[in-house]
Design a protein around this motif. Sequence first.
Motif, PDB file in Angstrom:
ATOM      1  N   ARG A   1      43.088  24.061  42.184  1.00 32.56           N
ATOM      2  CA  ARG A   1      44.008  24.615  41.181  1.00 32.56           C
ATOM      3  C   ARG A   1      43.245  25.107  39.950  1.00 32.56           C
ATOM      4  NH1 ARG A   1      47.099  20.560  41.312  1.00 32.56           N
ATOM      5  NH2 ARG A   1      46.423  19.452  39.447  1.00 32.56           N
ATOM      6  N   ARG A   2      42.283  24.321  39.494  1.00 35.90           N
ATOM      7  CA  ARG A   2      41.508  24.708  38.317  1.00 35.90           C
ATOM      8  C   ARG A   2      40.694  25.974  38.591  1.00 35.90           C
ATOM      9  NH1 ARG A   2      38.957  19.160  35.672  1.00 35.90           N
ATOM     10  NH2 ARG A   2      40.914  18.355  34.799  1.00 35.90           N
ATOM     11  N   ARG A   3      40.095  26.043  39.781  1.00 42.51           N
ATOM     12  CA  ARG A   3      39.308  27.236  40.126  1.00 42.51           C
ATOM     13  C   ARG A   3      40.196  28.470  40.170  1.00 42.51           C
ATOM     14  NH1 ARG A   3      37.053  29.689  45.069  1.00 42.51           N
ATOM     15  NH2 ARG A   3      35.150  30.767  44.433  1.00 42.51           N
ATOM     16  N   PHE A   4      41.399  28.330  40.716  1.00 37.22           N
ATOM     17  CA  PHE A   4      42.331  29.453  40.791  1.00 37.22           C
ATOM     18  C   PHE A   4      42.692  29.936  39.388  1.00 37.22           C
ATOM     19  CE2 PHE A   4      46.753  30.971  40.752  1.00 37.22           C
ATOM     20  CZ  PHE A   4      46.665  32.035  41.644  1.00 37.22           C
ATOM     21  N   PHE A   5      43.052  29.012  38.504  1.00 39.66           N
ATOM     22  CA  PHE A   5      43.436  29.395  37.137  1.00 39.66           C
ATOM     23  C   PHE A   5      42.241  29.966  36.372  1.00 39.66           C
ATOM     24  CE2 PHE A   5      47.064  26.185  37.439  1.00 39.66           C
ATOM     25  CZ  PHE A   5      48.011  27.187  37.602  1.00 39.66           C
ATOM     26  N   ASP A   6      41.040  29.414  36.582  1.00 42.59           N
ATOM     27  CA  ASP A   6      39.846  29.933  35.912  1.00 42.59           C
ATOM     28  C   ASP A   6      39.563  31.367  36.345  1.00 42.59           C
ATOM     29  OD1 ASP A   6      39.508  27.574  34.571  1.00 42.59           O
ATOM     30  OD2 ASP A   6      37.913  26.806  35.877  1.00 42.59           O
ATOM     31  N   LEU A   7      39.687  31.634  37.645  1.00 40.86           N
ATOM     32  CA  LEU A   7      39.455  32.987  38.148  1.00 40.86           C
ATOM     33  C   LEU A   7      40.519  33.949  37.647  1.00 40.86           C
ATOM     34  CD1 LEU A   7      38.368  32.158  41.812  1.00 40.86           C
ATOM     35  CD2 LEU A   7      36.919  33.093  39.987  1.00 40.86           C
ATOM     36  N   ALA A   8      41.771  33.478  37.588  1.00 43.14           N
ATOM     37  CA  ALA A   8      42.854  34.326  37.072  1.00 43.14           C
ATOM     38  C   ALA A   8      42.627  34.641  35.598  1.00 43.14           C
ATOM     39  CB  ALA A   8      44.193  33.632  37.271  1.00 43.14           C
ATOM     40  N   ALA A   9      42.191  33.638  34.833  1.00 45.77           N
ATOM     41  CA  ALA A   9      41.923  33.854  33.411  1.00 45.77           C
ATOM     42  C   ALA A   9      40.750  34.811  33.225  1.00 45.77           C
ATOM     43  CB  ALA A   9      41.630  32.517  32.741  1.00 45.77           C
ATOM     44  N   SER A  10      39.735  34.668  34.072  1.00 46.23           N
ATOM     45  CA  SER A  10      38.573  35.550  33.988  1.00 46.23           C
ATOM     46  C   SER A  10      38.957  36.992  34.298  1.00 46.23           C
ATOM     47  CB  SER A  10      37.500  35.078  34.966  1.00 46.23           C
ATOM     48  OG  SER A  10      36.387  35.936  34.980  1.00 46.23           O
TER      49      SER A  10
ATOM     50  N   LEU B   1      40.269  42.604  32.566  1.00 47.97           N
ATOM     51  CA  LEU B   1      41.204  43.726  32.449  1.00 47.97           C
ATOM     52  C   LEU B   1      41.456  44.087  30.990  1.00 47.97           C
ATOM     53  CD1 LEU B   1      43.784  42.762  35.215  1.00 47.97           C
ATOM     54  CD2 LEU B   1      42.214  44.713  35.240  1.00 47.97           C
ATOM     55  N   GLU B   2      41.624  43.093  30.144  1.00 55.65           N
ATOM     56  CA  GLU B   2      41.881  43.356  28.725  1.00 55.65           C
ATOM     57  C   GLU B   2      40.677  44.023  28.069  1.00 55.65           C
ATOM     58  OE1 GLU B   2      43.109  39.773  26.852  1.00 55.65           O
ATOM     59  OE2 GLU B   2      44.909  39.543  28.097  1.00 55.65           O
ATOM     60  N   THR B   3      39.482  43.630  28.500  1.00 55.58           N
ATOM     61  CA  THR B   3      38.265  44.243  27.959  1.00 55.58           C
ATOM     62  C   THR B   3      38.185  45.711  28.346  1.00 55.58           C
ATOM     63  OG1 THR B   3      37.067  42.138  28.071  1.00 55.58           O
ATOM     64  CG2 THR B   3      35.742  44.149  27.936  1.00 55.58           C
ATOM     65  N   GLU B   4      38.504  45.996  29.605  1.00 54.78           N
ATOM     66  CA  GLU B   4      38.481  47.389  30.076  1.00 54.78           C
ATOM     67  C   GLU B   4      39.527  48.229  29.361  1.00 54.78           C
ATOM     68  OE1 GLU B   4      38.963  47.294  34.266  1.00 54.78           O
ATOM     69  OE2 GLU B   4      36.948  46.516  34.680  1.00 54.78           O
ATOM     70  N   LEU B   5      40.710  47.640  29.123  1.00 54.04           N
ATOM     71  CA  LEU B   5      41.770  48.385  28.448  1.00 54.04           C
ATOM     72  C   LEU B   5      41.436  48.676  26.986  1.00 54.04           C
ATOM     73  CD1 LEU B   5      44.915  46.590  29.920  1.00 54.04           C
ATOM     74  CD2 LEU B   5      44.203  48.943  30.345  1.00 54.04           C
ATOM     75  N   SER B   6      40.675  47.788  26.384  1.00 54.35           N
ATOM     76  CA  SER B   6      40.342  47.960  24.964  1.00 54.35           C
ATOM     77  C   SER B   6      39.105  48.816  24.746  1.00 54.35           C
ATOM     78  CB  SER B   6      40.125  46.590  24.303  1.00 54.35           C
ATOM     79  OG  SER B   6      39.018  45.910  24.884  1.00 54.35           O
ATOM     80  N   THR B   7      38.396  49.146  25.821  1.00 49.61           N
ATOM     81  CA  THR B   7      37.190  49.976  25.707  1.00 49.61           C
ATOM     82  C   THR B   7      37.582  51.444  25.805  1.00 49.61           C
ATOM     83  OG1 THR B   7      35.847  48.261  26.756  1.00 49.61           O
ATOM     84  CG2 THR B   7      34.943  50.498  26.706  1.00 49.61           C
ATOM     85  N   PRO B   8      37.219  52.269  24.816  1.00 44.64           N
ATOM     86  CA  PRO B   8      37.591  53.695  24.864  1.00 44.64           C
ATOM     87  C   PRO B   8      37.009  54.369  26.097  1.00 44.64           C
ATOM     88  CG  PRO B   8      36.759  53.068  22.693  1.00 44.64           C
ATOM     89  CD  PRO B   8      36.466  51.923  23.602  1.00 44.64           C
ATOM     90  N   SER B   9      37.787  55.277  26.675  1.00 41.75           N
ATOM     91  CA  SER B   9      37.304  56.024  27.830  1.00 41.75           C
ATOM     92  C   SER B   9      36.334  57.105  27.377  1.00 41.75           C
ATOM     93  CB  SER B   9      38.479  56.672  28.568  1.00 41.75           C
ATOM     94  OG  SER B   9      39.072  57.658  27.742  1.00 41.75           O
TER      95      SER B   9
END
Length: 274
Positions: A245-254, A259-267
């Motif tokens: 369970r912890r590994r699943f949540f850690d991977l989901a958080a990662s 995704l948030e980093t990619e969205l915040s990086t200008p194209s």
Amino acid sequence: MPGGNFKGRKMNKKIRSQNPSLGIVGFGAFGQLAARHLGPHFEISAYDPSENVAEIAKQLGVRLSSLDSVSHADVILISAPVSSFERVVSEIAIACKPGALIVDVGSVKVVPSEIMRRLLPNHVDIVASHPLFGPQSAATGIAGLKIAVCPIRGRRHARLAAFLRKALGLTVIMTTPESHDKEAAVVQGLTHLIAKVLVKMGPLPTRMTTKSFELLTEAISMVQHDAPEVFEAIEKENPYAESVRRRFFDLAASLSVELETELSTPSHNETGNQ
């Protein structure tokens, strides 16, 4: 699953008494499912503290009785919640007869196996099992479905496995409690966890769906109506579930951070670079 004879005999009123006796401890949804499929091979009695099972027991030809009486059967099938498992096994240990075969059908195997090995007398055989299906997935029959079988004490696990294959048409997986729980922590742990989350996100779309989404919602429907005790056992009583369970949540958080980093990086277009 007969105690002395593993030949799947047809039952009728004349030969009913010739069948070995089966005592089902816990006559909830799975206990009732077991009675439906084992009825042709056993004379069945059941114990359940609930007062709401009398009618279904009557329909299935199952005699309701005390835990002490049920524990005198040739074969005892324990379908009790993990929360009451040790108490139930303690009471069965007092009443069970020499040569009985005792089988549990819980979703986790390490802890129940240890309890049965510790509390049950040496004069009984013990098998820990886990039918890898329930009332929802067995709605159209059980032939071809899987069941895990873990030998704990005695030698009748081989005859039990043969009965499950030949008489019930099940696919038998011989394993150990430890190996079972390690795999179940992923197979069941993640399935029920994801189902819980998606149900809370509901109502889910039903009109514009893909085949993969429909398969996902079908999987959810198979487990979302399980008793709360099933989820509790899968997530809390399996010694390997927490790390999965912890590994699943850690991977989901990662993945969320990625995704948030990619969205915040200008194209490239936004910065004027080609």
